[in-house]
Motif scaffolding. Structure first.
Motif, PDB file in Angstrom:
ATOM      1  N   ASN A  38     -11.880  12.385  36.440  1.00 27.07           N
ATOM      2  CA  ASN A  38     -10.812  13.029  35.678  1.00 27.07           C
ATOM      3  C   ASN A  38     -10.328  14.314  36.353  1.00 27.07           C
ATOM      4  O   ASN A  38     -11.099  14.996  37.025  1.00 27.07           O
ATOM      5  N   PRO A  39      -9.049  14.664  36.137  1.00 24.77           N
ATOM      6  CA  PRO A  39      -8.502  15.903  36.700  1.00 24.77           C
ATOM      7  C   PRO A  39      -8.971  17.094  35.861  1.00 24.77           C
ATOM      8  O   PRO A  39      -8.193  17.716  35.122  1.00 24.77           O
ATOM      9  N   VAL A  40     -10.247  17.405  35.980  1.00 26.55           N
ATOM     10  CA  VAL A  40     -10.852  18.342  35.020  1.00 26.55           C
ATOM     11  C   VAL A  40     -10.336  19.778  35.185  1.00 26.55           C
ATOM     12  O   VAL A  40     -10.253  20.515  34.207  1.00 26.55           O
ATOM     13  N   ARG A  41      -9.985  20.178  36.412  1.00 27.12           N
ATOM     14  CA  ARG A  41      -9.428  21.533  36.580  1.00 27.12           C
ATOM     15  C   ARG A  41      -8.148  21.689  35.753  1.00 27.12           C
ATOM     16  O   ARG A  41      -7.962  22.675  35.048  1.00 27.12           O
ATOM     17  N   ARG A  42      -7.268  20.699  35.827  1.00 25.18           N
ATOM     18  CA  ARG A  42      -6.005  20.737  35.068  1.00 25.18           C
ATOM     19  C   ARG A  42      -6.289  20.670  33.567  1.00 25.18           C
ATOM     20  O   ARG A  42      -5.677  21.369  32.768  1.00 25.18           O
ATOM     21  N   ILE A  43      -7.242  19.828  33.199  1.00 23.74           N
ATOM     22  CA  ILE A  43      -7.590  19.672  31.774  1.00 23.74           C
ATOM     23  C   ILE A  43      -8.067  21.014  31.213  1.00 23.74           C
ATOM     24  O   ILE A  43      -7.673  21.433  30.118  1.00 23.74           O
ATOM     25  N   ILE A  44      -8.898  21.696  31.997  1.00 24.95           N
ATOM     26  CA  ILE A  44      -9.456  22.975  31.540  1.00 24.95           C
ATOM     27  C   ILE A  44      -8.373  24.048  31.506  1.00 24.95           C
ATOM     28  O   ILE A  44      -8.259  24.805  30.530  1.00 24.95           O
ATOM     29  N   ASP A  45      -7.558  24.121  32.543  1.00 24.96           N
ATOM     30  CA  ASP A  45      -6.493  25.136  32.572  1.00 24.96           C
ATOM     31  C   ASP A  45      -5.557  24.980  31.367  1.00 24.96           C
ATOM     32  O   ASP A  45      -5.184  25.962  30.733  1.00 24.96           O
ATOM     33  N   LEU A  46      -5.186  23.748  31.085  1.00 26.24           N
ATOM     34  CA  LEU A  46      -4.264  23.516  29.961  1.00 26.24           C
ATOM     35  C   LEU A  46      -4.911  23.922  28.636  1.00 26.24           C
ATOM     36  O   LEU A  46      -4.268  24.538  27.778  1.00 26.24           O
ATOM     37  N   ALA A  47      -6.198  23.608  28.473  1.00 23.81           N
ATOM     38  CA  ALA A  47      -6.886  23.981  27.227  1.00 23.81           C
ATOM     39  C   ALA A  47      -6.988  25.500  27.115  1.00 23.81           C
ATOM     40  O   ALA A  47      -6.715  26.078  26.055  1.00 23.81           O
ATOM     41  N   HIS A  48      -7.369  26.123  28.222  1.00 16.04           N
ATOM     42  CA  HIS A  48      -7.541  27.583  28.184  1.00 16.04           C
ATOM     43  C   HIS A  48      -6.223  28.303  27.894  1.00 16.04           C
ATOM     44  O   HIS A  48      -6.230  29.377  27.286  1.00 16.04           O
ATOM     45  N   ALA A  49      -5.121  27.713  28.316  1.00 16.42           N
ATOM     46  CA  ALA A  49      -3.811  28.322  28.002  1.00 16.42           C
ATOM     47  C   ALA A  49      -3.597  28.380  26.487  1.00 16.42           C
ATOM     48  O   ALA A  49      -2.816  29.192  25.998  1.00 16.42           O
ATOM     49  N   HIS A  50      -4.312  27.497  25.756  1.00 19.16           N
ATOM     50  CA  HIS A  50      -4.256  27.519  24.285  1.00 19.16           C
ATOM     51  C   HIS A  50      -5.491  28.206  23.694  1.00 19.16           C
ATOM     52  O   HIS A  50      -5.714  28.136  22.479  1.00 19.16           O
ATOM     53  N   GLY A  51      -6.322  28.807  24.539  1.00 24.84           N
ATOM     54  CA  GLY A  51      -7.537  29.468  24.052  1.00 24.84           C
ATOM     55  C   GLY A  51      -8.590  28.490  23.564  1.00 24.84           C
ATOM     56  O   GLY A  51      -9.448  28.852  22.752  1.00 24.84           O
ATOM     57  N   VAL A  52      -8.551  27.247  24.066  1.00 23.72           N
ATOM     58  CA  VAL A  52      -9.470  26.205  23.575  1.00 23.72           C
ATOM     59  C   VAL A  52     -10.589  25.983  24.595  1.00 23.72           C
ATOM     60  O   VAL A  52     -10.317  25.755  25.779  1.00 23.72           O
ATOM     61  N   PRO A  53     -11.870  26.031  24.182  1.00 24.26           N
ATOM     62  CA  PRO A  53     -12.965  25.755  25.103  1.00 24.26           C
ATOM     63  C   PRO A  53     -13.085  24.265  25.440  1.00 24.26           C
ATOM     64  O   PRO A  53     -12.671  23.409  24.651  1.00 24.26           O
ATOM     65  N   VAL A  54     -13.680  23.988  26.602  1.00 26.29           N
ATOM     66  CA  VAL A  54     -13.800  22.612  27.085  1.00 26.29           C
ATOM     67  C   VAL A  54     -15.256  22.291  27.411  1.00 26.29           C
ATOM     68  O   VAL A  54     -15.920  23.050  28.126  1.00 26.29           O
TER      69      VAL A  54
END
Ligand code: PMP
Length: 408
Positions: free
Chosen positions: A182-198
């Motif tokens: 999975n493209p986990v770097r992108r997944i994490i960046d997008l979540a963090h932009a919403h303040g959501v932990p991964v």
């Protein structure tokens, strides 16, 4: 660490000399569990022979020896995944235990009705059911990121699912059923932009890819020792310090406390706060030995070798009439899942077993994924550092025999 030669490594695994049904063993069920090198088997036996005592409590020499071995292994785990501190490494029973701990100890106390948790269509049951249980208790909603027909995570759909009610994203780093990375770097960046932990389910990834939790910036990372050449019954939850400190311990008992009275209990500091009771000390020692072993070969070299085997297998099975490769993501690691038209995966597994070839057949603990891909199950060959081109060639020849026998 002294470098070891990958080509010689097969000899380090005594079970690979076993014969099954009178044939040499080709063990291609590594996504279920890997075999153990002498270094791991000997480290556990040596612990029981020479260092066994309980940890963190005795004033005597053996207890100190056991504690040093246990905490030394924690330090090895920290280095292996590049965590910021030893206290961010919590020993648990395995990936399942780690995910349940986060669901119950981190998410559930914070969830209210209408909140959302995001998983993906690629998940193993152990990264679905714990979230379902937490959501059900809180009246929260489980959202699912779709995949395409190749088995790739849909980043656009994911971005659209993230919103002000999202409380956590839990996705796999590498799919056990398809091999998709999975493209986990992108997944994490997008979540963090919403303040959501991964949380990343790293059960499969740790044995195939270098993992750097600080470079990934993931909030939690879960894996099991037994898929990384280590013992069963032991695994790791990595969490950022602030998250682990914010967690409610799910288990109370010895070691996790600083002081106890009948009126009140003060909890211990991290990591002990989340490790109630006598831990699986020998398992932790075995995990430490497994990490030393993997590091002595190099995870990049292991990954490259497995990719070569995957490419060879993929090339050779392509064109076998009725064979469908399930999971054709561009980014894929050492797992080949397939079906044969008109032949049940269990029949493939049984016939391959007769030839001494161990694969997995079934839904791979990913029923929603099987449903999405329109199959009841698949046959899955999964590679490890000790597999050879001969294993791959035997696999392909046996698949051809299955077709010839069951279609004739
Ligand atoms: N997630 C994935 C992707 C897995 O492959 C597995 C094991 N098959 C798990 C979670 C669960 O790991 P364990 O059974 O060791 O807890």
């Amino acid at each position: 660490v002294v470098q070891r030669d990958l080509a010689q490594a097969r000899a380090d695994f005594p079970i690979l000399r076993t014969r099954v049904h009178g044939k040499p063993l080709a063990y291609l069920d590594n996504a279920a569990t890997t075999q153990k090198p002498d270094a791991v088997i000997d480290a556990e036996a040596d612990f029981y022979r020479n260092a066994n005592a309980n940890v963190h409590r005795g004033v005597h020499a053996l207890s100190q020896r056991a504690t040093d071995a246990y905490e030394g292994a924690r330090h090895k785990v920290r280095s292996f995944i590049n965590a910021g501190a030893d206290a961010e490494i919590i020993f648990v029973r395995g990936t399942t235990d780690a995910i349940n701990l986060v669901a119950q100890g981190f998410s559930l106390p914070r969830l209210v009705a209408g909140d959302e948790i995001i998983v993906s269509a690629l998940e193993h049951h152990s990264n679905i059911v714990p979230w379902q249980m937490a959501c059900r208790r809180a009246g929260a909603v489980l959202r699912v990121v779709p995949i395409d027909d190749a088995g790739e995570f849909d980043l656009d759909a994911y971005a659209a699912l993230l919103n002000g009610r999202t409380r956590l994203v839990a996705v796999t780093h590498l799919s056990n059923a398809l091999g998709t990375i999975n493209p986990v770097r992108r997944i994490i960046d997008l979540a963090h932009a919403h303040g959501v932990p991964v949380l990343l389910d790293g059960a499969q990834a740790v044995s195939h890819l270098p993992v750097d939790v600080r470079a990934l910036d993931c909030d939690f990372y879960a894996f099991s020792a037994h898929k990384l050449y280590g013992p069963t019954g032991i695994g790791v939850l990595y969490g950022k310090t602030a998250h682990l400190q914010a967690m409610t311990p799910c288990q109370g008992g010895g070691d996790m406390i600083r002081s106890v009275s009948f009126g009140t209990t003060e909890y211990n500091e991290l990591p002990y706060r989340l490790e109630a009771g006598t831990p699986h000390i020998a398992g932790v020692v075995g995990l430490g030995a497994a990490l030393d072993y993997v590091t002595s070969i190099g995870i990049e070299r292991i990954g490259a070798h497995e990719r070569e085997l995957l490419h060879s297998a993929t090339r050779q099975v392509t064109g076998i009439p009725g064979l469908r490769i399930v999971g054709t993501a561009a980014e894929k690691a050492g797992i080949l899942s397939f079906t044969l038209a008109g032949i049940h995966p269990h029949d493939i597994g049984t016939m391959l077993d007769d030839s001494g070839i161990a694969i997995r057949a079934g839904h791979h603990c990913a029923m929603p994924l099987m449903q999405r891909l329109g199959v009841d199950g698949t046959a899955r060959a999964s590679f490890a550092l000790y597999n050879t081109h001969d294993d791959v060639d035997r696999l392909v020849a046996a698949i051809r025999r299955v077709c010839a026998t069951l279609r004739s």
